[in-house]
Scaffold this motif. Structure first.
Motif, PDB file in Angstrom:
ATOM      1  N   GLU A 197       1.260  -1.159   0.367  1.00 21.62           N
ATOM      2  CA  GLU A 197       0.087  -0.005   0.031  1.00 21.62           C
ATOM      3  C   GLU A 197       0.997   1.091   0.036  1.00 21.62           C
ATOM      4  OE1 GLU A 197      -3.743  -1.623   2.423  1.00 21.62           O
ATOM      5  OE2 GLU A 197      -2.615  -1.140   3.145  1.00 21.62           O
ATOM      6  N   ASN A 235       1.474   6.848  -7.187  1.00 20.24           N
ATOM      7  CA  ASN A 235       0.561   7.467  -7.318  1.00 20.24           C
ATOM      8  C   ASN A 235       0.917   8.949  -7.705  1.00 20.24           C
ATOM      9  OD1 ASN A 235      -1.785   6.075  -8.585  1.00 20.24           O
ATOM     10  ND2 ASN A 235      -2.379   5.784  -6.571  1.00 20.24           N
ATOM     11  N   LYS A 236       2.333   9.076  -6.937  1.00 17.40           N
ATOM     12  CA  LYS A 236       2.509  10.430  -6.544  1.00 17.40           C
ATOM     13  C   LYS A 236       2.629  11.788  -7.258  1.00 17.40           C
ATOM     14  CE  LYS A 236       7.040  13.427  -5.246  1.00 17.40           C
ATOM     15  NZ  LYS A 236       8.140  13.422  -4.480  1.00 17.40           N
ATOM     16  N   ASN A 237       2.742  11.991  -8.692  1.00 13.77           N
ATOM     17  CA  ASN A 237       1.854  12.668  -9.739  1.00 13.77           C
ATOM     18  C   ASN A 237       0.833  12.521 -10.277  1.00 13.77           C
ATOM     19  OD1 ASN A 237       3.985  14.023  -8.360  1.00 13.77           O
ATOM     20  ND2 ASN A 237       5.660  14.109  -9.748  1.00 13.77           N
ATOM     21  N   ARG A 238      -0.126  11.333  -9.543  1.00 22.70           N
ATOM     22  CA  ARG A 238      -1.639  11.529 -10.112  1.00 22.70           C
ATOM     23  C   ARG A 238      -2.414  11.725  -8.786  1.00 22.70           C
ATOM     24  NH1 ARG A 238       0.358   6.145 -11.337  1.00 22.70           N
ATOM     25  NH2 ARG A 238       1.778   6.668 -12.372  1.00 22.70           N
ATOM     26  N   CYS A 298      -5.696  11.143  -7.099  1.00 26.24           N
ATOM     27  CA  CYS A 298      -5.525  10.437  -6.422  1.00 26.24           C
ATOM     28  C   CYS A 298      -7.530  10.167  -6.158  1.00 26.24           C
ATOM     29  CB  CYS A 298      -5.119   9.783  -4.773  1.00 26.24           C
ATOM     30  SG  CYS A 298      -3.883   9.328  -4.651  1.00 26.24           S
ATOM     31  N   GLY A 299      -7.948   9.211  -7.005  1.00 25.18           N
ATOM     32  CA  GLY A 299      -9.744   9.279  -6.981  1.00 25.18           C
ATOM     33  C   GLY A 299     -10.029   8.558  -6.753  1.00 25.18           C
ATOM     34  N   LEU A 300     -11.417   7.581  -7.012  1.00 25.69           N
ATOM     35  CA  LEU A 300     -11.943   6.573  -6.697  1.00 25.69           C
ATOM     36  C   LEU A 300     -11.730   5.145  -7.337  1.00 25.69           C
ATOM     37  CD1 LEU A 300     -15.231   7.980  -6.310  1.00 25.69           C
ATOM     38  CD2 LEU A 300     -13.610   7.506  -4.870  1.00 25.69           C
ATOM     39  N   GLY A 301     -10.337   4.750  -8.300  1.00 20.92           N
ATOM     40  CA  GLY A 301      -9.694   3.933  -8.811  1.00 20.92           C
ATOM     41  C   GLY A 301      -9.135   3.406  -7.585  1.00 20.92           C
ATOM     42  N   GLY A 302      -8.705   1.814  -8.004  1.00 17.47           N
ATOM     43  CA  GLY A 302      -8.279   0.983  -6.893  1.00 17.47           C
ATOM     44  C   GLY A 302      -7.377   1.116  -6.471  1.00 17.47           C
ATOM     45  N   ALA A 303      -6.490   1.113  -5.623  1.00 16.65           N
ATOM     46  CA  ALA A 303      -5.664   1.653  -4.942  1.00 16.65           C
ATOM     47  C   ALA A 303      -4.333   1.104  -5.422  1.00 16.65           C
ATOM     48  CB  ALA A 303      -5.910   1.525  -3.802  1.00 16.65           C
ATOM     49  N   VAL A 304      -4.653  -0.569  -4.976  1.00 12.44           N
ATOM     50  CA  VAL A 304      -3.358  -1.059  -5.435  1.00 12.44           C
ATOM     51  C   VAL A 304      -4.103  -1.542  -6.696  1.00 12.44           C
ATOM     52  CG1 VAL A 304      -2.159  -3.116  -4.576  1.00 12.44           C
ATOM     53  CG2 VAL A 304      -3.355  -1.361  -2.966  1.00 12.44           C
ATOM     54  N   SER A 311       2.028   1.515  -3.697  1.00 12.69           N
ATOM     55  CA  SER A 311       0.778   1.798  -4.512  1.00 12.69           C
ATOM     56  C   SER A 311       0.741   3.529  -4.821  1.00 12.69           C
ATOM     57  CB  SER A 311      -0.124   1.777  -4.148  1.00 12.69           C
ATOM     58  OG  SER A 311       0.106  -0.253  -4.147  1.00 12.69           O
ATOM     59  N   LEU A 312       0.951   3.888  -2.961  1.00 13.57           N
ATOM     60  CA  LEU A 312       0.518   5.414  -2.423  1.00 13.57           C
ATOM     61  C   LEU A 312       1.704   6.589  -3.393  1.00 13.57           C
ATOM     62  CD1 LEU A 312      -0.446   5.701   0.916  1.00 13.57           C
ATOM     63  CD2 LEU A 312      -2.151   6.790  -0.999  1.00 13.57           C
TER      64      LEU A 312
END
Ligand SMILES: Nc1ncnc2c1ncn2[C@@H]1O[C@H](COP(=O)(O)OP(=O)(O)OP(=O)(O)O)[C@@H](O)[C@H]1O
Ligand SMILES: [Mg+2]
Lengths: 295, 257
Positions: free
Chosen positions: B101, B108-111, B113-119, B104-105
């Motif tokens: 996790e 996603n640093k420069n993206r 963070c919406g409701l897409g799957g986290a992992v 994964s975070l």
């Protein structure tokens, strides 16, 4: 008699579980003691009572009450993040303001007359439950809503946004180095939590057919107690979700209170018992923790 | 290029505890430079990094990166182009989440963070590959809660996560200080490798004089908010720990202790 009581306790526990989910998000995930709850819970109820009396469809009151709760959470969030007011104080400010706002909305204590349909008596519920007695209908509706809300929250915590929210409560500095604004995440968490709390207020109002100005008092403590009871109970079982803990905690708590009343406790002493019960839960939790650390 | 110009920093302005740390402080770090900073406790090293990253406000002066004045830019926005690892391994990772996790975070640093799957399970192989480069066996611990990893393992993960995205600047604050000598050496090696691979402009604070000498292309020593030694190029290559220690002692003697 006993069955009736069990059904009623379960219904209460489930309707208030929505509030406990909210507290779970602020207190457990965000580490934010959100006192807004004592104002946003009756806010949901006040909005609902007025709308029902004006002839608005009982289902339509749900999103409106939730939006009102979201707004309350947003205000607390903005006070805390933008004006840098301490978390507790930010919540107290909104809660205090809401007491007047709620009275302004509802005028005063407000009843919902029998002839007005609620989500528990609507024709849809009638179709769904057949000719079940009212108490059973209430329980079924409460189960459906509490379970749907739980699933939605659990799913949310598996999204990118949900994971970031968890990280925000756990390590704000880390979130900052990920180029994400931890302030906005806190606000988002408060908005979600108070939306749930107002939803709880909306349904409780429909269930008891009344809004009372004082119905918010002690709700935050109730939510905390529910969450702490649940998480303490399932501490060893890490696969049990926080929302499940909150739900079970809420039911247990309501059962305890019902038990106390049945044993002849005057209702005037209810809040005193609540406070003592909460203290006991905290102390027991601490003792357990201490035992763990010394082991 | 990272430029600090005429910085003034006062802690607790207007209070009885008021303390002016920097006054007219300037520093330029050209592209691709690996700058090591040494200096005694309280000389202002961490404060300097905090000013670069926007973690603390300043009273005067400007911070410029790649020609853009970022003096008023919010801290979190600066990290789009910055990676940072702290002295405390607890700071650079999230202890309540699993390593997967955490990665994964960071991914996603420069993206958004919406409701897409986290992992994203498909990325797990990439994370393993990244973690395997450290050689601490972290690639087999993706599903472990980061809080139950050792300090060295957490710090290694923090370093990988800080350099997982395309960034220009790497900020390191005594990032080997909490580690045992062997793990510290490993982390320092990985740091150097990452810096070279990615061509990062790096600012590293360290109390380890050997690291300061062995690694990096420039070395400065700070004292009371000022640069008292600045060596680069061949001059830096010829500096050894004895020279730095001598300088340290000279400063202390001037202070009369
Ligand atoms: N938040 C703060 N409030 C007041 N004074 C501070 C604060 N942070 C740092 N200082 C002071 O600024 C000076 C420099 O502190 P800083 O942390 O930058 O030193 P450092 O070089 O990183 O030291 P160390 O090697 O111990 O990490 C110290 O005298 C410290 O007391
Ligand atoms: Mg420091």
């Amino acid at each position: 008699m006993f069955l009736d009581l069990t059904i009623s306790v379960l219904t209460q526990g489930l309707l208030y579980a929505l509030l406990a989910y909210g507290i779970f998000i602020t207190y457990k995930i965000l580490d934010f003691p959100d006192l807004t709850v004592d104002g946003s819970f009756p806010l949901g109820a006040a909005v609902t009572a007025v709308l029902l009396n004006r002839g608005v469809n009982c289902y339509a009151t749900i999103p409106i009450a939730m939006a009102a709760g979201a707004l309350a959470g947003l205000i607390t969030g903005l006070i805390h993040v933008r004006f840098r007011i301490r978390d507790l104080l930010a919540g107290i400010i909104t809660m205090t303001a809401l007491f007047s706002v709620n009275l302004q909305i509802a005028g005063s204590n407000l009843a919902v007359p029998r002839e007005i349909d609620t989500v528990f008596t609507s024709s849809l519920t009638e179709k769904l439950t057949g000719g079940a007695p009212l108490a059973v209908k209430k329980l079924i509706v409460a189960v459906i809503i509490a379970v749907i809300a739980k699933i939605v929250i659990d799913l949310y915590f598996r999204t990118k946004s949900g994971l970031l929210l968890r990280a925000t409560g756990s390590n704000g500095t880390f979130v900052t180095t990920l180029a994400k604004d931890k302030g906005s995440m806190k606000i988002l968490g408060l908005v979600i939590a108070d939306t749930l709390v107002a939803l709880s207020g909306c349904l409780v109002c429909q269930e008891q057919r009344a809004f009372a100005a004082t119905m918010g008092t002690g709700q935050m403590v109730f939510g905390l107690a529910a969450v702490i009871i649940g998480t303490t109970l399932f501490k060893k079982l890490s696969f049990i979700k926080g929302t499940t803990c909150a739900l079970v905690g809420s039911v247990i708590y309501k059962a305890c209170i019902q038990l106390a009343i049945n044993l002849g406790l005057p209702t005037n002493l209810l809040k005193l018992v609540t406070a003592v019960l909460f203290l006991v839960i905290l102390v027991v939790g601490n003792v357990r923790k201490g035992a763990h650390e010394n082991a | 290029m990272l430029e600090l110009k005429d910085i003034k920093k006062i802690y607790n302005p207007g209070l009885i505890t008021e303390m002016c740390l920097f006054d007219g402080f300037s520093l330029t770090v050209p592209d691709g430079e690996f700058l090591s900073i040494v200096g005694s406790n309280g000389s202002g090293k961490t404060s300097l990094l905090n000013i670069i990253c926007g973690s603390i406000p300043i009273q005067r002066g400007s911070v410029t990166v790649n020609g853009e004045d970022i003096t008023g830019k919010k801290e979190y926005k600066r990290y789009r182009n910055f990676g940072r690892v702290y002295q405390d391994p607890a700071m650079g990772t999230c202890k309540d989440l699993t390593l997967l996790e955490n990665m994964s975070l960071a991914d996603n640093k420069n993206r958004h963070c919406g409701l897409g799957g986290a992992v994203n399970k498909k990325r797990a192989d990439f994370y393993k590959e990244q973690l395997a480069t450290i050689g601490l066996g972290l690639e087999d611990k993706l599903h472990v809660r980061v809080g139950s990893l050792s300090g060295g393992q957490r710090q290694a993960a923090a370093l990988i996560m800080a350099t997982m995205n395309p960034i220009d600047f790497l900020i390191l604050d005594e990032h080997t200080a909490a580690l045992d000598p062997k793990t510290a050496d490993i982390i320092m090696e990985i740091t150097d490798r990452r810096v070279k691979e990615m061509g990062l402009t790096t600012v590293m604070v360290t109390h380890n004089l050997r690291y300061a000498c062995e690694y990096g292309s420039r070395l400065i020593m700070m004292d009371k908010g000022q640069i008292v030694m600045d060596k680069a190029g061949a001059e830096k290559q010829n500096t050894d720990t004895k020279d730095i220690l001598a300088m340290f002692n000279a400063i202390s003697i001037e202070c009369g202790n």
